[in-house]
Design a protein around this motif. Structure first.
Motif, PDB file in Angstrom:
ATOM      1  N   TRP A 118       0.838  -1.191   0.000  1.00  0.00           N
ATOM      2  CA  TRP A 118       0.000   0.000   0.000  1.00  0.00           C
ATOM      3  C   TRP A 118       0.880   1.252   0.000  1.00  0.00           C
ATOM      4  O   TRP A 118       1.993   1.230   0.535  1.00  0.00           O
ATOM      5  CB  TRP A 118      -0.913   0.019   1.223  1.00  0.00           C
ATOM      6  N   GLU A 137      -7.739  -8.476   6.636  1.00  0.00           N
ATOM      7  CA  GLU A 137      -7.945  -7.030   6.611  1.00  0.00           C
ATOM      8  C   GLU A 137      -6.725  -6.280   7.100  1.00  0.00           C
ATOM      9  O   GLU A 137      -5.935  -6.786   7.900  1.00  0.00           O
ATOM     10  CB  GLU A 137      -9.148  -6.648   7.488  1.00  0.00           C
ATOM     11  N   VAL A 184      -9.409  -1.726   5.390  1.00  0.00           N
ATOM     12  CA  VAL A 184      -9.418  -2.086   3.976  1.00  0.00           C
ATOM     13  C   VAL A 184      -8.971  -3.540   3.859  1.00  0.00           C
ATOM     14  O   VAL A 184      -8.383  -4.091   4.792  1.00  0.00           O
ATOM     15  CB  VAL A 184      -8.479  -1.172   3.145  1.00  0.00           C
ATOM     16  N   GLU A 235      -5.376  -7.287   0.852  1.00  0.00           N
ATOM     17  CA  GLU A 235      -5.010  -7.266  -0.564  1.00  0.00           C
ATOM     18  C   GLU A 235      -6.237  -6.817  -1.353  1.00  0.00           C
ATOM     19  O   GLU A 235      -7.255  -7.498  -1.345  1.00  0.00           O
ATOM     20  CB  GLU A 235      -4.531  -8.646  -1.027  1.00  0.00           C
ATOM     21  N   LEU A 236      -6.130  -5.679  -1.997  1.00  0.00           N
ATOM     22  CA  LEU A 236      -7.252  -5.123  -2.739  1.00  0.00           C
ATOM     23  C   LEU A 236      -7.443  -5.891  -4.039  1.00  0.00           C
ATOM     24  O   LEU A 236      -6.512  -6.030  -4.838  1.00  0.00           O
ATOM     25  CB  LEU A 236      -6.987  -3.641  -3.032  1.00  0.00           C
ATOM     26  N   GLY A 291     -10.389  -2.124  -8.138  1.00  0.00           N
ATOM     27  CA  GLY A 291     -10.471  -0.690  -7.899  1.00  0.00           C
ATOM     28  C   GLY A 291     -10.051   0.036  -9.158  1.00  0.00           C
ATOM     29  O   GLY A 291      -9.519  -0.576 -10.091  1.00  0.00           O
ATOM     30  N   ASP A 332      -6.794   1.995  -6.829  1.00  0.00           N
ATOM     31  CA  ASP A 332      -7.239   3.035  -5.900  1.00  0.00           C
ATOM     32  C   ASP A 332      -8.179   2.430  -4.857  1.00  0.00           C
ATOM     33  O   ASP A 332      -9.125   1.711  -5.195  1.00  0.00           O
ATOM     34  CB  ASP A 332      -7.948   4.126  -6.701  1.00  0.00           C
ATOM     35  N   ALA A 333      -7.931   2.748  -3.571  1.00  0.00           N
ATOM     36  CA  ALA A 333      -8.757   2.206  -2.495  1.00  0.00           C
ATOM     37  C   ALA A 333     -10.063   2.970  -2.303  1.00  0.00           C
ATOM     38  O   ALA A 333     -10.893   2.565  -1.475  1.00  0.00           O
ATOM     39  CB  ALA A 333      -7.973   2.195  -1.189  1.00  0.00           C
ATOM     40  N   ALA A 361     -10.934   6.213   1.878  1.00  0.00           N
ATOM     41  CA  ALA A 361      -9.531   6.050   2.261  1.00  0.00           C
ATOM     42  C   ALA A 361      -8.733   7.310   1.934  1.00  0.00           C
ATOM     43  O   ALA A 361      -7.877   7.745   2.719  1.00  0.00           O
ATOM     44  CB  ALA A 361      -8.929   4.840   1.552  1.00  0.00           C
ATOM     45  N   ARG A 388      -4.491   9.963  -2.246  1.00  0.00           N
ATOM     46  CA  ARG A 388      -5.201   8.706  -2.439  1.00  0.00           C
ATOM     47  C   ARG A 388      -4.382   7.592  -1.799  1.00  0.00           C
ATOM     48  O   ARG A 388      -3.156   7.680  -1.694  1.00  0.00           O
ATOM     49  CB  ARG A 388      -5.387   8.382  -3.926  1.00  0.00           C
ATOM     50  N   VAL A 432      -3.370   3.697  -2.420  1.00  0.00           N
ATOM     51  CA  VAL A 432      -3.358   2.755  -3.542  1.00  0.00           C
ATOM     52  C   VAL A 432      -2.692   1.452  -3.134  1.00  0.00           C
ATOM     53  O   VAL A 432      -1.899   1.395  -2.188  1.00  0.00           O
ATOM     54  CB  VAL A 432      -2.656   3.348  -4.787  1.00  0.00           C
ATOM     55  N   PHE A 433      -3.006   0.401  -3.897  1.00  0.00           N
ATOM     56  CA  PHE A 433      -2.499  -0.944  -3.643  1.00  0.00           C
ATOM     57  C   PHE A 433      -1.793  -1.469  -4.884  1.00  0.00           C
ATOM     58  O   PHE A 433      -2.251  -1.254  -6.012  1.00  0.00           O
ATOM     59  CB  PHE A 433      -3.659  -1.879  -3.277  1.00  0.00           C
TER      60      PHE A 433
END
Length: 266
Positions: free
Chosen positions: A38, A67, A80, A83-84, A87, A103-104, A108, A121, A123-124
């Motif tokens: 992240w 999470e 969050v 692992e996203l 997005g 983008d989360a 966020a 922002r 981000v992942f």
């Protein structure tokens, strides 16, 4: 020679936020699992760190149940996925390198924006993004997360003790944000290492880590001073760089644990 053992392991889920100390960590193709996957970015995608926003140090992460929970004073926690999965795709930049991130979302972004006082922002880095290690010190297939340049940072406990013996006020290890801390090695012994093994995982020692102003930020308060960088510069300078710790690149995957022995292969 005394046995060299792993005394602590650290993961930094959000680049430049506080770390998480763990008993064991899984070595993946780009660093420890969850380490710096992240990152906070400006609206144009440029990475944001403690160098410009020291209050990032006050964001405290924890991992569990799939999470990532983020806490800061004066606000409800932000939760969050660790692992996203999806997005909006953004192009982001780390030290001039562009790569894709997810983008989360607005919540966020607002949460971090309120803490840092700027539009930003969260981000992942998805598995599909493959950010290359500097080819001067890495192989063609070596990749890294959102870490500055390399998957791992190792520091000898004795090196910190050597430094603190030169300071008026000692500093804790968290000033240097290592992934792997070892005990039983002499101060700066890793300067001479080329390959090491921890458990079943081999690492190549890529290069010494050149240090920046983040080392002068108290990780508990976000306040900036002049030490320990000023003192380090008196005896760990090489050209324009001040060196402390060694960057490592894994040669295979596996799990490393606190208490594991580190074997110097070369």
């Amino acid at each position: 020679m005394n046995d060299i053992v792993i005394s602590s392991l650290h993961i930094y889920p959000v680049k430049s936020a506080a770390g998480v100390e763990v008993d064991a960590a899984r070595v993946t193709d780009r660093g420890f699992a969850h380490d710096r996957r992240w990152m906070v970015v400006a609206p144009d995608g440029t990475f944001i760190t403690q160098r410009s926003h020291p209050k990032l140090a006050l964001v405290r992460p924890s991992l569990g149940g799939g999470e990532l929970r983020l806490e800061r004073a004066g606000a409800a926690p932000l939760v969050v996925p660790a692992e996203l999965g999806r997005g909006a795709e953004l192009e982001v930049e780390v030290w001039g390198e562009r790569c894709k991130a997810l983008d989360a979302g607005d919540e966020a972004g607002r949460w971090f924006g309120e803490e840092l006082g700027t539009d930003c922002r969260l981000v992942f880095m998805p598995e599909s993004t493959r950010r290359a290690v500097d080819p001067k010190h890495g192989g063609a297939d070596d990749i890294v997360s959102f870490a500055d340049g390399y998957p791992f940072l190792l520091i000898e406990q004795a090196s910190l003790e050597d430094l603190n013996g030169r300071l008026d006020a000692p500093v804790p290890m968290d000033r240097f944000r290592p992934n792997i801390v070892v005990d039983g090695a002499e101060a700066f012994a890793a300067d001479d290492w080329e390959r090491v093994r921890i458990g079943k995982v081999e690492f190549r020692v890529a290069k010494p880590c050149d240090r920046c102003v983040v080392t002068t930020i108290d990780q508990a308060t976000g306040e900036k001073g002049k030490e320990p960088l000023r003192t380090l510069a008196t005896y760990r300078r090489e050209g324009s760089k001040v060196l402390f710790g060694q960057n490592l690149i894994q040669q295979n995957e596996g799990v490393v644990r606190v208490g594991d022995r580190l074997e110097v292969l070369e």
